[in-house]
Enzyme design. Structure first.
Site, PDB file in Angstrom:
ATOM      1  N   ARG A 100      87.147  52.428  60.605  1.00  0.00           N
ATOM      2  CA  ARG A 100      87.461  53.826  60.280  1.00  0.00           C
ATOM      3  C   ARG A 100      88.441  54.424  61.269  1.00  0.00           C
ATOM      4  O   ARG A 100      88.444  54.087  62.452  1.00  0.00           O
ATOM      5  CB  ARG A 100      86.177  54.666  60.316  1.00  0.00           C
ATOM      6  CG  ARG A 100      85.459  54.733  59.020  1.00  0.00           C
ATOM      7  CD  ARG A 100      84.552  55.944  58.967  1.00  0.00           C
ATOM      8  NE  ARG A 100      83.541  55.977  60.012  1.00  0.00           N
ATOM      9  CZ  ARG A 100      82.804  57.046  60.273  1.00  0.00           C
ATOM     10  NH1 ARG A 100      82.982  58.158  59.594  1.00  0.00           N
ATOM     11  NH2 ARG A 100      81.883  57.008  61.207  1.00  0.00           N
ATOM     12  N   ARG A 106      83.271  56.613  55.685  1.00  0.00           N
ATOM     13  CA  ARG A 106      83.016  55.189  55.458  1.00  0.00           C
ATOM     14  C   ARG A 106      83.353  54.804  54.023  1.00  0.00           C
ATOM     15  O   ARG A 106      83.842  53.712  53.758  1.00  0.00           O
ATOM     16  CB  ARG A 106      81.553  54.865  55.780  1.00  0.00           C
ATOM     17  CG  ARG A 106      81.200  55.039  57.255  1.00  0.00           C
ATOM     18  CD  ARG A 106      79.743  54.721  57.528  1.00  0.00           C
ATOM     19  NE  ARG A 106      79.417  54.861  58.948  1.00  0.00           N
ATOM     20  CZ  ARG A 106      78.974  55.981  59.500  1.00  0.00           C
ATOM     21  NH1 ARG A 106      78.802  57.066  58.750  1.00  0.00           N
ATOM     22  NH2 ARG A 106      78.696  56.029  60.787  1.00  0.00           N
ATOM     23  N   ASN A 113      87.776  47.186  51.985  1.00  0.00           N
ATOM     24  CA  ASN A 113      86.875  46.262  52.661  1.00  0.00           C
ATOM     25  C   ASN A 113      86.086  45.389  51.696  1.00  0.00           C
ATOM     26  O   ASN A 113      85.640  44.301  52.068  1.00  0.00           O
ATOM     27  CB  ASN A 113      85.939  47.026  53.599  1.00  0.00           C
ATOM     28  CG  ASN A 113      86.606  47.332  54.929  1.00  0.00           C
ATOM     29  OD1 ASN A 113      87.643  46.748  55.255  1.00  0.00           O
ATOM     30  ND2 ASN A 113      86.041  48.242  55.696  1.00  0.00           N
ATOM     31  N   ASN A 144      82.293  48.530  57.112  1.00  0.00           N
ATOM     32  CA  ASN A 144      81.991  49.766  56.378  1.00  0.00           C
ATOM     33  C   ASN A 144      82.649  49.829  54.999  1.00  0.00           C
ATOM     34  O   ASN A 144      83.728  49.278  54.811  1.00  0.00           O
ATOM     35  CB  ASN A 144      82.437  50.972  57.207  1.00  0.00           C
ATOM     36  CG  ASN A 144      81.374  51.384  58.200  1.00  0.00           C
ATOM     37  OD1 ASN A 144      80.202  51.422  57.878  1.00  0.00           O
ATOM     38  ND2 ASN A 144      81.791  51.688  59.423  1.00  0.00           N
ATOM     39  N   ARG A 175      70.698  56.307  67.851  1.00  0.00           N
ATOM     40  CA  ARG A 175      71.460  57.535  68.083  1.00  0.00           C
ATOM     41  C   ARG A 175      70.558  58.756  67.923  1.00  0.00           C
ATOM     42  O   ARG A 175      70.645  59.717  68.695  1.00  0.00           O
ATOM     43  CB  ARG A 175      72.642  57.596  67.107  1.00  0.00           C
ATOM     44  CG  ARG A 175      73.787  56.665  67.488  1.00  0.00           C
ATOM     45  CD  ARG A 175      74.842  56.582  66.405  1.00  0.00           C
ATOM     46  NE  ARG A 175      76.020  55.839  66.863  1.00  0.00           N
ATOM     47  CZ  ARG A 175      76.972  55.374  66.067  1.00  0.00           C
ATOM     48  NH1 ARG A 175      76.880  55.570  64.750  1.00  0.00           N
ATOM     49  NH2 ARG A 175      78.006  54.711  66.560  1.00  0.00           N
ATOM     50  N   HIS A 199      74.085  54.000  55.230  1.00  0.00           N
ATOM     51  CA  HIS A 199      74.658  54.242  56.551  1.00  0.00           C
ATOM     52  C   HIS A 199      75.818  55.202  56.332  1.00  0.00           C
ATOM     53  O   HIS A 199      76.963  54.804  56.142  1.00  0.00           O
ATOM     54  CB  HIS A 199      75.146  52.926  57.159  1.00  0.00           C
ATOM     55  CG  HIS A 199      75.824  53.080  58.491  1.00  0.00           C
ATOM     56  ND1 HIS A 199      75.236  53.713  59.560  1.00  0.00           N
ATOM     57  CD2 HIS A 199      77.049  52.670  58.921  1.00  0.00           C
ATOM     58  CE1 HIS A 199      76.067  53.685  60.599  1.00  0.00           C
ATOM     59  NE2 HIS A 199      77.175  53.063  60.237  1.00  0.00           N
TER      60      HIS A 199
END
Length: 350
Positions: A100, A106, A113, A144, A175, A199
Site C-alpha cells: 500500500r 487495502r 495483487n 493485501n 496493535r 483485515h
C-alpha cells in the site's frame, strides 16, 4: 541383575516439526521474516527466494550471504533466484504483492495483487504437483487485501484448506492490545485478544474477546472505572494502525507483520499448536456463507488452533453480540472474493 526382554519395540512419540522453511518474495516483510526466524532459532533450513530483477539477478542470495557474515548462530540458509529450489519445503511464507501507498486502501490493491498472488500460487502448485498429502507444505499468505488473497492462494494451489492460511489477526490484535495497555498504563505483555473478519475497515474487535493477565478486558475496565465507550474508541482507532503507519511513513509496515507471521510459523516449525487469530478458509463455520452467495468457500479471520498440521481446528465461539458486524465484514469479503474469482477464471482458467 536380570532383565525381562521386551516383547515389542517401544517408541517415545516424537513431536512433528516442520523445520524446512521457505520465504517467497524479496519485499521488506519477507526480509524481516527471515531475520526473525534466524535470530529466534526457528527452522533448521531456510530457503529465501527472490525473483530476478534486471541488473540484480540474485538479490536474495546476496542478502543471505550478508546475513551469514553477521550471524554467529544460524541454520542452513540459502538465497536463490530459482523457483525449483523452493521444492521439498515444510512451510512457505508468501510475502509477494504490491504494498500500500499513502491514500490507498487495502481493497485498492485487489485486482493487481490477485494477479501477482495467483501467478505465485500457480508456481507453487506446479512445484508440488504429484506430492502426497504429507509432502504438501503449509502456506501463509500476507499480500493485501490479505483476507481475499488467502482465498486466491487456496483456489489457485488446490491445496487442502487446512494447509492454507493468512496472517493478519496477530498483527491486528497486538496493535489493539498495545493501544489499550497504553490507555490503562500497563506494559501490555500479558494482554491477549482475538479479532474476526476482514483485515481492513470492517474488522470485528470487541472488548469481550480481549484479556489482561487472564482478566476479561470489559471486567478490568469496569474495575478501573473506565467508560466502556472509551475502550471502544481506543479499539476503533487501533484498528486503523496500518493506515496510520502508511500515512506517517509513506510505506507499509514490515517489522510488526513479520513478527506476527513468525508467531504463526513458530507453532508449525516447533510442532507446538496454539490458538491464534488466523485467516482461514471457511465453508459452514459461523453460518456466514449463504446458499445464494454463489461461493463454496471464503476466507475469514477466526480463532483457530494452528500447528504442524496447519489449521487444525476452527473454533466457533459465541458471537451473538457481534453477529451483525461479522455479517457486514463477511459481505465485504464475499464481494471482493467474487471479483477475485472472476479474475482467476479470466486469467488462469480457474
Amino acid at each position: 541383575m536380570e532383565f525381562e526382554p521386551l516383547t515389542e519395540c517401544r517408541f517415545i512419540e516424537k513431536v512433528k516439526e516442520r523445520d524446512k522453511v521457505g520465504v517467497w518474495g524479496f519485499g521488506n516483510v519477507s526480509r524481516d521474516v527471515v531475520l526473525t526466524l534466524v535470530t529466534e532459532g526457528l527452522g533448521k533450513e531456510i530457503i529465501f527466494y527472490g525473483r530476478p530483477k534486471e541488473g540484480y539477478p540474485n538479490r536474495a542470495g546476496a542478502w543471505i550471504e550478508d546475513l551469514k557474515a553477521n550471524t554467529v548462530r544460524r541454520p542452513r540458509m540459502m538465497g536463490t533466484n530459482k523457483i525449483e529450489d523452493m521444492a521439498g519445503l515444510d512451510v512457505i511464507f508468501i510475502g509477494v504483492g504490491v504494498p500500500r501507498k499513502k491514500g490507498q486502501s487495502r481493497r485498492d490493491l485487489l485486482q493487481m495483487n490477485a494477479r501477482v498472488i495467483g501467478e505465485t500460487s500457480l508456481e507453487i502448485r506446479r512445484l508440488y504437483e504429484g506430492c502426497s498429502a504429507t509432502d504438501i507444505p503449509l502456506l501463509i499468505y500476507m499480500g493485501n487485501p490479505v483476507t481475499v488473497m488467502t482465498w486466491v492462494g487456496y483456489k489457485t494451489t488446490g491445496f487442502p484448506k487446512k494447509n492454507v492460511m493468512g496472517q493478519a489477526g496477530n498483527l491486528d490484535s497486538r496493535r489493539i492490545c498495545h493501544a489499550i495497555s497504553q490507555e490503562l498504563g500497563l506494559s501490555g505483555t500479558d494482554m491477549r485478544g482475538i479479532v474476526f473478519g476482514e483485515h481492513g475497515d470492517s474488522m470485528v474487535a470487541s472488548p469481550r474477546y480481549f484479556s489482561v493477565g487472564g482478566v476479561p478486558l470489559d471486567v478490568l475496565a469496569r474495575a478501573e472505572g473506565m467508560d466502556p465507550k472509551r475502550i471502544e474508541d481506543v479499539i476503533e482507532n487501533a484498528k486503523k494502525g496500518g493506515t496510520h503507519f502508511v500515512n506517517e511513513t509513506g510505506q507499509s509496515a514490515s517489522a510488526g507483520p513479520a513478527r506476527a507471521a513468525c508467531d504463526m510459523l513458530r507453532c508449525m516449525i516447533r510442532g507446538e499448536p496454539e490458538v491464534q487469530p488466523v485467516i482461514a478458509i471457511i465453508e459452514k463455520e459461523y453460518g456466514l456463507l449463504k446458499k445464494d452467495d454463489g461461493l463454496d468457500s471464503m476466507s475469514f479471520g477466526v480463532p483457530a488452533k494452528i500447528g504442524p498440521e496447519g489449521v487444525e481446528k476452527i473454533y466457533e465461539i459465541p458471537v451473538e453480540d457481534i453477529s451483525e458486524q461479522m455479517e457486514r465484514s463477511a459481505s465485504i469479503i464475499k464481494e471482493d472474493t467474487k471479483i477475485a474469482s472472476e479474475l482467476l477464471k479470466e486469467k488462469f482458467g480457474i
